[in-house]
Scaffold this active site. Structure first.
Site, PDB file in Angstrom:
ATOM      1  N   GLY A 121       0.839  -1.189   0.000  1.00  0.00           N
ATOM      2  CA  GLY A 121       0.000   0.000   0.000  1.00  0.00           C
ATOM      3  C   GLY A 121       0.873   1.238   0.000  1.00  0.00           C
ATOM      4  O   GLY A 121       1.989   1.213   0.529  1.00  0.00           O
TER       5      GLY A 121
ATOM      6  N   GLN B 204       3.141   9.989   0.829  1.00  0.00           N
ATOM      7  CA  GLN B 204       4.429   9.283   0.888  1.00  0.00           C
ATOM      8  C   GLN B 204       5.295   9.541  -0.338  1.00  0.00           C
ATOM      9  O   GLN B 204       6.482   9.229  -0.326  1.00  0.00           O
ATOM     10  CB  GLN B 204       4.201   7.774   1.039  1.00  0.00           C
ATOM     11  CG  GLN B 204       3.637   7.390   2.398  1.00  0.00           C
ATOM     12  CD  GLN B 204       3.498   5.888   2.517  1.00  0.00           C
ATOM     13  OE1 GLN B 204       2.514   5.322   2.056  1.00  0.00           O
ATOM     14  NE2 GLN B 204       4.480   5.238   3.103  1.00  0.00           N
TER      15      GLN B 204
ATOM     16  N   HIS C  17      -2.017   7.966   6.928  1.00  0.00           N
ATOM     17  CA  HIS C  17      -1.076   8.798   6.159  1.00  0.00           C
ATOM     18  C   HIS C  17      -1.771  10.049   5.614  1.00  0.00           C
ATOM     19  O   HIS C  17      -1.172  11.130   5.572  1.00  0.00           O
ATOM     20  CB  HIS C  17      -0.496   8.011   4.974  1.00  0.00           C
ATOM     21  CG  HIS C  17       0.697   7.181   5.322  1.00  0.00           C
ATOM     22  ND1 HIS C  17       1.825   7.696   5.912  1.00  0.00           N
ATOM     23  CD2 HIS C  17       0.941   5.855   5.145  1.00  0.00           C
ATOM     24  CE1 HIS C  17       2.717   6.727   6.084  1.00  0.00           C
ATOM     25  NE2 HIS C  17       2.202   5.599   5.633  1.00  0.00           N
TER      26      HIS C  17
ATOM     27  N   CYS D  19       6.080   0.193   7.546  1.00  0.00           N
ATOM     28  CA  CYS D  19       5.720   1.333   6.702  1.00  0.00           C
ATOM     29  C   CYS D  19       6.886   1.632   5.770  1.00  0.00           C
ATOM     30  O   CYS D  19       8.033   1.668   6.212  1.00  0.00           O
ATOM     31  CB  CYS D  19       5.424   2.548   7.578  1.00  0.00           C
ATOM     32  SG  CYS D  19       5.051   4.039   6.640  1.00  0.00           S
ATOM     33  N   LEU D  20       6.580   1.877   4.493  1.00  0.00           N
ATOM     34  CA  LEU D  20       7.651   2.170   3.533  1.00  0.00           C
ATOM     35  C   LEU D  20       8.376   3.476   3.868  1.00  0.00           C
ATOM     36  O   LEU D  20       9.495   3.688   3.412  1.00  0.00           O
ATOM     37  CB  LEU D  20       7.083   2.253   2.106  1.00  0.00           C
ATOM     38  CG  LEU D  20       6.538   0.941   1.528  1.00  0.00           C
ATOM     39  CD1 LEU D  20       5.975   1.179   0.131  1.00  0.00           C
ATOM     40  CD2 LEU D  20       7.617  -0.139   1.484  1.00  0.00           C
TER      41      LEU D  20
ATOM     42  N   HIS E  53      -3.997   2.041   7.882  1.00  0.00           N
ATOM     43  CA  HIS E  53      -2.637   2.591   7.810  1.00  0.00           C
ATOM     44  C   HIS E  53      -2.565   3.715   6.762  1.00  0.00           C
ATOM     45  O   HIS E  53      -1.990   4.776   7.017  1.00  0.00           O
ATOM     46  CB  HIS E  53      -1.668   1.451   7.471  1.00  0.00           C
ATOM     47  CG  HIS E  53      -0.230   1.853   7.389  1.00  0.00           C
ATOM     48  ND1 HIS E  53       0.694   1.525   8.358  1.00  0.00           N
ATOM     49  CD2 HIS E  53       0.438   2.567   6.457  1.00  0.00           C
ATOM     50  CE1 HIS E  53       1.871   2.029   8.013  1.00  0.00           C
ATOM     51  NE2 HIS E  53       1.741   2.661   6.860  1.00  0.00           N
ATOM     52  N   GLU E  54      -3.166   3.475   5.602  1.00  0.00           N
ATOM     53  CA  GLU E  54      -3.076   4.473   4.519  1.00  0.00           C
ATOM     54  C   GLU E  54      -3.923   5.700   4.842  1.00  0.00           C
ATOM     55  O   GLU E  54      -3.517   6.830   4.551  1.00  0.00           O
ATOM     56  CB  GLU E  54      -3.497   3.864   3.178  1.00  0.00           C
ATOM     57  CG  GLU E  54      -2.693   2.636   2.729  1.00  0.00           C
ATOM     58  CD  GLU E  54      -1.184   2.806   2.797  1.00  0.00           C
ATOM     59  OE1 GLU E  54      -0.685   3.952   2.712  1.00  0.00           O
ATOM     60  OE2 GLU E  54      -0.487   1.794   2.959  1.00  0.00           O
TER      61      GLU E  54
HETATM   62 ZN    ZN Z   1       3.016   3.735   5.750  1.00  0.00          ZN
END
Ligand code: ZN
Length: 174
Positions: free
Chosen positions: A43, A48, A133, A87-88, A129-130
């Site tokens: 995701g 991000q 963000h 998380c990326l 999670h998204e």
């Molecule tokens: Zn993340």
């Protein structure tokens, strides 16, 4: 596209609703998919990659498949589920985080159609999670107090986030 990392102010700001779905939004999503696949994520939210728009892309073949949701709004949630979450934007770290197990959300797709989604387990986790963000919330804020203290001191010790305009300017809650 470049994935913004912990400490970057764009990750702490609230994204704006998408008001017009045009070619630039479609291209943004294409770029986000490419970026997400390259990073082996499931995701990715627009902030991000430095874009303050309320949209995210996802692809998790085992559960939900591939999709894009714009202007997502959580309508309902229930249950609790502890899961190791990463998380990326905080690469190399993951923590046990409790969140609701099931969610329902509404939003729109890339054609401008209203969609509703009911999700559980991994897909529900991804959605929450998204959406975080899009609200400028990172997973470190979902840790309990002890976890968060340990996580932040570990990140600090390794200098993660130190490049983002002062050391942890907005993590004041500890
Ligand atoms: Zn993340």
């Amino acid at each position: 596209m470049e994935i913004r990392l912990f400490g970057d102010p764009v990750l702490r700001s609230k994204a704006a609703e998408v008001t017009q779905i045009d070619g630039s939004v479609a291209r943004l999503c294409d770029g986000m998919f490419t970026t997400m696949y390259a990073a082996r994520g499931i995701g990715l939210a627009a902030p991000q990659v430095g874009v303050r728009k309320r949209l995210f892309v996802y692809d998790e073949p085992e559960t939900c498949g591939r999709g894009v949701i714009l202007n997502p709004v959580l309508a309902d949630s229930d249950g609790t589920w502890m899961f190791e979450e990463g998380c990326l934007s905080v690469p190399g770290y993951s923590w046990q985080i409790e969140r609701p197990r099931r969610v329902a959300l509404s939003g729109i797709d890339l054609n401008g159609n209203e969609v509703t989604v009911e999700a559980d387990d991994l897909f529900a986790r991804l959605i929450q999670h998204e959406i975080d963000h899009l609200d400028g919330v990172l997973l470190t804020e979902r840790l309990d107090d002890d976890q968060r203290r340990a996580a932040l001191s570990e990140l600090r010790r390794r200098g993660v986030g130190a490049q983002g305009g002062g050391l942890f300017p907005s993590l004041g809650a500890e």
